[in-house]
Design an enzyme around this catalytic site. Structure first.
Site, PDB file in Angstrom:
ATOM      1  N   HIS A  96      35.610  38.901  37.399  1.00 13.01           N
ATOM      2  CA  HIS A  96      35.091  39.942  36.517  1.00 13.01           C
ATOM      3  C   HIS A  96      34.304  39.304  35.379  1.00 13.01           C
ATOM      4  O   HIS A  96      34.784  38.372  34.735  1.00 13.01           O
ATOM      5  CB  HIS A  96      36.244  40.781  35.944  1.00 13.01           C
ATOM      6  CG  HIS A  96      37.007  41.542  36.976  1.00 13.01           C
ATOM      7  ND1 HIS A  96      37.814  40.919  37.902  1.00 13.01           N
ATOM      8  CD2 HIS A  96      37.085  42.875  37.232  1.00 13.01           C
ATOM      9  CE1 HIS A  96      38.355  41.848  38.687  1.00 13.01           C
ATOM     10  NE2 HIS A  96      37.932  43.031  38.304  1.00 13.01           N
TER      11      HIS A  96
ATOM     12  N   GLU B 153      39.841  38.388  32.310  1.00 11.79           N
ATOM     13  CA  GLU B 153      39.172  39.222  33.303  1.00 11.79           C
ATOM     14  C   GLU B 153      39.507  40.701  33.131  1.00 11.79           C
ATOM     15  O   GLU B 153      39.405  41.487  34.074  1.00 11.79           O
ATOM     16  CB  GLU B 153      39.510  38.730  34.708  1.00 11.79           C
ATOM     17  CG  GLU B 153      39.045  37.299  34.934  1.00 11.79           C
ATOM     18  CD  GLU B 153      38.571  37.022  36.338  1.00 11.79           C
ATOM     19  OE1 GLU B 153      38.357  37.977  37.109  1.00 11.79           O
ATOM     20  OE2 GLU B 153      38.401  35.840  36.666  1.00 11.79           O
TER      21      GLU B 153
ATOM     22  N   LYS C 179      35.332  40.269  45.895  1.00 16.09           N
ATOM     23  CA  LYS C 179      35.167  41.312  44.883  1.00 16.09           C
ATOM     24  C   LYS C 179      34.566  40.719  43.608  1.00 16.09           C
ATOM     25  O   LYS C 179      35.087  39.746  43.052  1.00 16.09           O
ATOM     26  CB  LYS C 179      36.505  41.976  44.546  1.00 16.09           C
ATOM     27  CG  LYS C 179      36.380  43.062  43.470  1.00 16.09           C
ATOM     28  CD  LYS C 179      37.730  43.552  42.996  1.00 16.09           C
ATOM     29  CE  LYS C 179      37.584  44.538  41.839  1.00 16.09           C
ATOM     30  NZ  LYS C 179      38.874  44.876  41.221  1.00 16.09           N
TER      31      LYS C 179
END
Length: 261
Positions: free
Chosen positions: A143, A86, A170
């Protein structure tokens, strides 16, 4: 919209907040970053502990965290270990990850902890609940460095984070084209209309800069700005980011709900 309170700072209400990552590899480098921090206009500090070289044992990590916490005073501290897949600098050992996060939480050293939901934790929901029992809110993160996923994948990712009861959601994606950026912003705008808790949506890379400065319009509660060295592609210098955000109008969130402490 739930609110997440970190001392005197509230995420999910008011202006977009600026987080500044500390990426020093040792105590000396961290001290230099702390010296530069007052000029950054930071609202929140993210300590990227995966940048520490060599990575310390748990007791040394706790000692460093205590020093940093004392130096920051009332400035809230987000502690993050970003794994290699990530965008981090070290592989993630799930057992060690759980251990040091729980120790940090029990000693009340972070104000907020980042938990990578898709990096191999056997039961992310149970781990998040354990941290929250110590009264430490959790930002669940994922991510994508290989591009911008389809909107359905982004929706499923956020749903998984909600199902694990993370306090903040997130998602950061690599935006390689204008179409990628538009897809991300459209998803963010839709999320803003239905979100029951704060979220952060970031487009990484040069194409994603607009997502970092349009947070108020599209709903993100937090944007990340570089101090000296960026921790992700496309980060603007923190002071420049803060100035740009201050020039843009603040948009009210679409819903209100009881704050989460």
């Amino acid at each position: 919209m739930r609110e997440v309170r970190l001392g005197t700072l509230t995420l999910g209400r008011g202006p977009v907040k600026v987080a500044v990552p500390l990426v020093g590899s040792d105590r000396t480098a961290l001290r230099a970053e702390l010296d530069a921090l007052p000029d950054s206009a930071a609202d929140l500090v993210e300590w990227r502990i995966d940048c520490l070289m060599p990575f310390p044992d748990t007791e040394m990590l706790l000692a460093l965290a205590r020093e940093l916490k004392q130096s920051l005073g009332s400035l809230p501290l987000l502690i993050t270990f970003r794994s290699l897949p990530e965008g981090g600098r070290l592989p993630l050992d799930a057992a060690a990850y759980r251990e040091f996060q729980l120790r940090l939480a029990k000693e009340q050293l972070p104000d907020l902890l980042d938990v990578e939901l898709f990096s191999g934790l056997p039961d992310p929901a149970a781990h998040i609940a354990a941290l929250q029992r110590e009264h430490i809110p959790v930002i669940a993160s994922r991510h994508f460095f290989d591009g911008t996923p389809a909107p359905q994948v982004m929706r499923e990712t956020f749903q998984r984070m909600q199902d694990c009861n993370a306090d903040i959601l997130k998602l950061a994606v690599m935006t390689e084209t204008a179409e990628d950026l538009l897809s991300l912003l459209q998803f963010s705008a839709a999320q803003r209309q239905t979100a029951d808790r704060p979220f952060v949506l970031i487009g990484m890379g040069p194409r994603g800069v607009l997502s970092r400065i349009s947070c108020a319009e599209f709903g993100s509660c937090l944007s990340f700005g570089a101090l000296r060295e960026s921790s992700a592609p496309g980060q603007l210098p923190a002071r420049d980011l803060k100035r740009i955000l201050s020039l843009l109008p603040e948009y009210p969130v679409s819903q209100t709900a009881e704050p989460r402490k």
